[in-house]
Scaffold this motif. Structure first.
Motif, PDB file in Angstrom:
ATOM      1  N   ARG A 260       0.834  -1.209   0.000  1.00 49.95           N
ATOM      2  CA  ARG A 260       0.000   0.000   0.000  1.00 49.95           C
ATOM      3  C   ARG A 260       0.864   1.253   0.000  1.00 49.95           C
ATOM      4  NH1 ARG A 260      -2.778   3.999   2.060  1.00 49.95           N
ATOM      5  NH2 ARG A 260      -5.062   4.069   1.793  1.00 49.95           N
ATOM      6  N   ALA A 261       1.912   1.243   0.810  1.00 48.27           N
ATOM      7  CA  ALA A 261       2.789   2.407   0.905  1.00 48.27           C
ATOM      8  C   ALA A 261       3.390   2.762  -0.450  1.00 48.27           C
ATOM      9  CB  ALA A 261       3.886   2.152   1.928  1.00 48.27           C
ATOM     10  N   LEU A 262       3.775   1.762  -1.212  1.00 50.49           N
ATOM     11  CA  LEU A 262       4.405   2.000  -2.503  1.00 50.49           C
ATOM     12  C   LEU A 262       3.391   2.194  -3.628  1.00 50.49           C
ATOM     13  CD1 LEU A 262       7.333  -0.592  -2.388  1.00 50.49           C
ATOM     14  CD2 LEU A 262       7.396   1.837  -1.816  1.00 50.49           C
ATOM     15  N   GLU A 263       2.322   1.406  -3.627  1.00 50.66           N
ATOM     16  CA  GLU A 263       1.397   1.416  -4.759  1.00 50.66           C
ATOM     17  C   GLU A 263       0.525   2.664  -4.813  1.00 50.66           C
ATOM     18  OE1 GLU A 263      -0.720  -2.211  -5.539  1.00 50.66           O
ATOM     19  OE2 GLU A 263       1.004  -3.441  -4.999  1.00 50.66           O
ATOM     20  N   VAL A 264       0.191   3.227  -3.671  1.00 53.20           N
ATOM     21  CA  VAL A 264      -0.635   4.441  -3.693  1.00 53.20           C
ATOM     22  C   VAL A 264       0.134   5.582  -4.351  1.00 53.20           C
ATOM     23  CG1 VAL A 264      -1.700   6.221  -2.251  1.00 53.20           C
ATOM     24  CG2 VAL A 264      -2.095   3.815  -1.745  1.00 53.20           C
ATOM     25  N   GLU A 265       1.371   5.797  -3.913  1.00 47.51           N
ATOM     26  CA  GLU A 265       2.166   6.867  -4.523  1.00 47.51           C
ATOM     27  C   GLU A 265       2.524   6.523  -5.965  1.00 47.51           C
ATOM     28  OE1 GLU A 265       3.823  10.539  -4.920  1.00 47.51           O
ATOM     29  OE2 GLU A 265       2.510   9.729  -3.359  1.00 47.51           O
ATOM     30  N   GLY A 266       2.773   5.230  -6.230  1.00 45.92           N
ATOM     31  CA  GLY A 266       3.065   4.827  -7.606  1.00 45.92           C
ATOM     32  C   GLY A 266       1.909   5.107  -8.534  1.00 45.92           C
ATOM     33  N   ALA A 267       0.679   4.841  -8.086  1.00 48.38           N
ATOM     34  CA  ALA A 267      -0.504   5.106  -8.907  1.00 48.38           C
ATOM     35  C   ALA A 267      -0.687   6.603  -9.138  1.00 48.38           C
ATOM     36  CB  ALA A 267      -1.741   4.522  -8.237  1.00 48.38           C
ATOM     37  N   ARG A 268      -0.424   7.398  -8.097  1.00 44.82           N
ATOM     38  CA  ARG A 268      -0.541   8.851  -8.228  1.00 44.82           C
ATOM     39  C   ARG A 268       0.423   9.372  -9.305  1.00 44.82           C
ATOM     40  NH1 ARG A 268      -2.481  12.350  -4.620  1.00 44.82           N
ATOM     41  NH2 ARG A 268      -2.300  10.829  -2.914  1.00 44.82           N
ATOM     42  N   LEU A 269       1.660   8.923  -9.219  1.00 45.40           N
ATOM     43  CA  LEU A 269       2.654   9.360 -10.200  1.00 45.40           C
ATOM     44  C   LEU A 269       2.359   8.811 -11.585  1.00 45.40           C
ATOM     45  CD1 LEU A 269       5.900   8.979  -8.050  1.00 45.40           C
ATOM     46  CD2 LEU A 269       4.834  11.108  -8.808  1.00 45.40           C
ATOM     47  N   ALA A 270       1.828   7.580 -11.635  1.00 46.51           N
ATOM     48  CA  ALA A 270       1.491   6.978 -12.929  1.00 46.51           C
ATOM     49  C   ALA A 270       0.467   7.813 -13.670  1.00 46.51           C
ATOM     50  CB  ALA A 270       0.971   5.562 -12.726  1.00 46.51           C
ATOM     51  N   ALA A 271      -0.525   8.342 -12.944  1.00 43.82           N
ATOM     52  CA  ALA A 271      -1.555   9.165 -13.577  1.00 43.82           C
ATOM     53  C   ALA A 271      -0.957  10.460 -14.140  1.00 43.82           C
ATOM     54  CB  ALA A 271      -2.655   9.490 -12.572  1.00 43.82           C
ATOM     55  N   GLU A 272       0.092  10.931 -13.513  1.00 42.81           N
ATOM     56  CA  GLU A 272       0.715  12.167 -13.974  1.00 42.81           C
ATOM     57  C   GLU A 272       1.693  11.940 -15.121  1.00 42.81           C
ATOM     58  OE1 GLU A 272       2.638  13.643 -10.498  1.00 42.81           O
ATOM     59  OE2 GLU A 272       0.796  14.390  -9.558  1.00 42.81           O
ATOM     60  N   LYS A 273       2.369  10.781 -15.123  1.00 40.87           N
ATOM     61  CA  LYS A 273       3.532  10.627 -15.998  1.00 40.87           C
ATOM     62  C   LYS A 273       3.431   9.505 -17.028  1.00 40.87           C
ATOM     63  CE  LYS A 273       6.573  12.522 -12.429  1.00 40.87           C
ATOM     64  NZ  LYS A 273       7.827  12.341 -11.653  1.00 40.87           N
ATOM     65  N   ARG A 274       2.354   8.746 -17.009  1.00 44.75           N
ATOM     66  CA  ARG A 274       2.283   7.597 -17.930  1.00 44.75           C
ATOM     67  C   ARG A 274       2.311   8.083 -19.380  1.00 44.75           C
ATOM     68  NH1 ARG A 274      -1.938   8.500 -21.562  1.00 44.75           N
ATOM     69  NH2 ARG A 274      -3.784   9.290 -20.463  1.00 44.75           N
ATOM     70  N   THR A 275       2.842   7.225 -20.242  1.00 43.74           N
ATOM     71  CA  THR A 275       2.826   7.502 -21.672  1.00 43.74           C
ATOM     72  C   THR A 275       1.654   6.758 -22.311  1.00 43.74           C
ATOM     73  OG1 THR A 275       4.213   5.608 -22.250  1.00 43.74           O
ATOM     74  CG2 THR A 275       5.343   7.669 -21.664  1.00 43.74           C
ATOM     75  N   ASP A 276       1.352   7.098 -23.535  1.00 45.71           N
ATOM     76  CA  ASP A 276       0.270   6.393 -24.240  1.00 45.71           C
ATOM     77  C   ASP A 276       0.615   4.919 -24.420  1.00 45.71           C
ATOM     78  OD1 ASP A 276      -1.162   8.740 -24.400  1.00 45.71           O
ATOM     79  OD2 ASP A 276      -0.574   9.197 -26.456  1.00 45.71           O
ATOM     80  N   ALA A 277       1.882   4.644 -24.697  1.00 44.11           N
ATOM     81  CA  ALA A 277       2.296   3.247 -24.874  1.00 44.11           C
ATOM     82  C   ALA A 277       2.139   2.482 -23.569  1.00 44.11           C
ATOM     83  CB  ALA A 277       3.750   3.186 -25.349  1.00 44.11           C
ATOM     84  N   GLN A 278       2.483   3.109 -22.456  1.00 45.40           N
ATOM     85  CA  GLN A 278       2.322   2.454 -21.160  1.00 45.40           C
ATOM     86  C   GLN A 278       0.853   2.216 -20.837  1.00 45.40           C
ATOM     87  OE1 GLN A 278       4.615   5.309 -18.865  1.00 45.40           O
ATOM     88  NE2 GLN A 278       6.243   3.808 -18.526  1.00 45.40           N
ATOM     89  N   LEU A 279      -0.009   3.159 -21.201  1.00 44.71           N
ATOM     90  CA  LEU A 279      -1.435   2.979 -20.957  1.00 44.71           C
ATOM     91  C   LEU A 279      -1.973   1.794 -21.755  1.00 44.71           C
ATOM     92  CD1 LEU A 279      -4.085   3.892 -19.688  1.00 44.71           C
ATOM     93  CD2 LEU A 279      -4.359   5.510 -21.593  1.00 44.71           C
ATOM     94  N   ARG A 280      -1.516   1.669 -22.997  1.00 44.25           N
ATOM     95  CA  ARG A 280      -1.955   0.513 -23.803  1.00 44.25           C
ATOM     96  C   ARG A 280      -1.490  -0.788 -23.167  1.00 44.25           C
ATOM     97  NH1 ARG A 280      -0.596   4.089 -28.061  1.00 44.25           N
ATOM     98  NH2 ARG A 280       1.486   3.162 -28.277  1.00 44.25           N
ATOM     99  N   ALA A 281      -0.261  -0.799 -22.645  1.00 42.84           N
ATOM    100  CA  ALA A 281       0.253  -1.999 -21.984  1.00 42.84           C
ATOM    101  C   ALA A 281      -0.561  -2.317 -20.734  1.00 42.84           C
ATOM    102  CB  ALA A 281       1.728  -1.813 -21.634  1.00 42.84           C
ATOM    103  N   LEU A 282      -0.959  -1.281 -19.991  1.00 40.34           N
ATOM    104  CA  LEU A 282      -1.776  -1.486 -18.793  1.00 40.34           C
ATOM    105  C   LEU A 282      -3.132  -2.083 -19.154  1.00 40.34           C
ATOM    106  CD1 LEU A 282      -1.463   1.573 -16.361  1.00 40.34           C
ATOM    107  CD2 LEU A 282      -0.899  -0.815 -15.924  1.00 40.34           C
ATOM    108  N   ARG A 283      -3.755  -1.542 -20.183  1.00 37.03           N
ATOM    109  CA  ARG A 283      -5.071  -2.059 -20.594  1.00 37.03           C
ATOM    110  C   ARG A 283      -4.956  -3.514 -21.034  1.00 37.03           C
ATOM    111  NH1 ARG A 283      -8.842   1.819 -20.584  1.00 37.03           N
ATOM    112  NH2 ARG A 283      -8.344   3.980 -21.129  1.00 37.03           N
ATOM    113  N   SER A 284      -3.898  -3.829 -21.753  1.00 41.60           N
ATOM    114  CA  SER A 284      -3.692  -5.210 -22.206  1.00 41.60           C
ATOM    115  C   SER A 284      -3.475  -6.138 -21.007  1.00 41.60           C
ATOM    116  CB  SER A 284      -2.491  -5.272 -23.144  1.00 41.60           C
ATOM    117  OG  SER A 284      -2.218  -6.602 -23.526  1.00 41.60           O
ATOM    118  N   ALA A 285      -2.661  -5.684 -20.044  1.00 42.53           N
ATOM    119  CA  ALA A 285      -2.402  -6.494 -18.850  1.00 42.53           C
ATOM    120  C   ALA A 285      -3.678  -6.695 -18.043  1.00 42.53           C
ATOM    121  CB  ALA A 285      -1.328  -5.825 -17.995  1.00 42.53           C
TER     122      ALA A 285
END
Length: 239
Positions: free
Chosen positions: A100-125
């Motif tokens: 929880r300590a790592l994933e909450v901040e990781g998700a926050r940063l992911a929303a700010e910094k993800r790329t389109d390619a990373q978003l496609r990879a997330l949707r596929s996963a």
């Protein structure tokens, strides 16, 4: 896996480095028994004491575990992973709290910094994860779910956070396995909202989604059980 013959200087350090390299590269996977002492002596052209000192050092670092009468097993792929494993132990609650300590901040940063390619990879996963869950294929689901969470952290663009989370891979996978293989703990929590918040570049929403599902798992551990197979009040609905 044949190891290179060592030079005659600094034998213990050389053996330690070669064995560490075999572990880090995955040639000796976590959970696997390493070659026996005589096999290592033959492969490395060193004596028994040298092998024992190297094994003792790697066990102290948390990479190996010596089980009397059973052999020596790989327990982590790096010293950091070994330290995390010792801190987390086998307690599911402790692992979930660290996640929880790592994933909450990781998700926050992911929303700010993800790329389109990373978003496609997330949707596929996410799609592969959901498909495995629907099929009840827990052997496939466990690594797919762990991989999904790793990809979320990869979107954070924070190398240190990413490395810390990668070192938790074994503990994360074990926590996922625990919640799906134990009929008392199995609960289906959707990650659709998390992906959509990351897609919408909504840091607060992504952090809330990441925190909520882990809070739900933590609360689920405290939910009284009536009997295996009966639905629990802590079960989550998919969306």
């Amino acid at each position: 896996m044949p190891l290179a013959t060592t030079r005659r200087t600094g034998l213990v350090d050389q053996v330690i480095e070669q064995m560490r390299a075999a572990i880090t590269a995955g040639e000796w996977p976590v959970g696997q028994r390493i070659p026996t002492e005589p096999e290592l002596m033959d492969q490395l052209s060193v004596g028994r004491n040298t092998v024992r000192e190297a094994v003792r050092a790697l066990a102290h670092a948390g990479l190996l575990e010596v089980r009397q009468g059973d052999g020596t097993f790989v327990t982590a792929r790096s010293e950091l992973a070994g330290a995390v494993r010792r801190l987390c132990g086998s307690e599911l609650r402790e692992v979930l709290e660290v996640r929880r300590a790592l994933e909450v901040e990781g998700a926050r940063l992911a929303a700010e910094k993800r790329t389109d390619a990373q978003l496609r990879a997330l949707r596929s996963a996410l799609h592969e994860r959901e498909k495995a869950y629907d099929a009840g294929d827990w052997g496939a689901f466990v690594p797919l779910d762990a991989e999904f969470h790793r990809l979320v952290l990869d979107c954070s663009a924070n190398p240190l956070l990413i490395q810390l989370y990668h070192e938790l891979t074994d503990a994360v996978t074990a926590s996922v396995a625990s919640t799906v293989h134990d009929p008392w703990q199995r609960t289906d929590i959707s990650h659709v909202g998390l992906v959509e918040a990351i897609a919408a570049r909504d840091p607060d929403g992504a952090a809330r989604e990441a925190g909520d599902f882990l809070d739900e798992l933590l609360a689920y551990l405290d939910t009284p059980r009536s009997s295996p197979g009966q639905p629990s009040q802590g079960s989550a609905n998919r969306s």
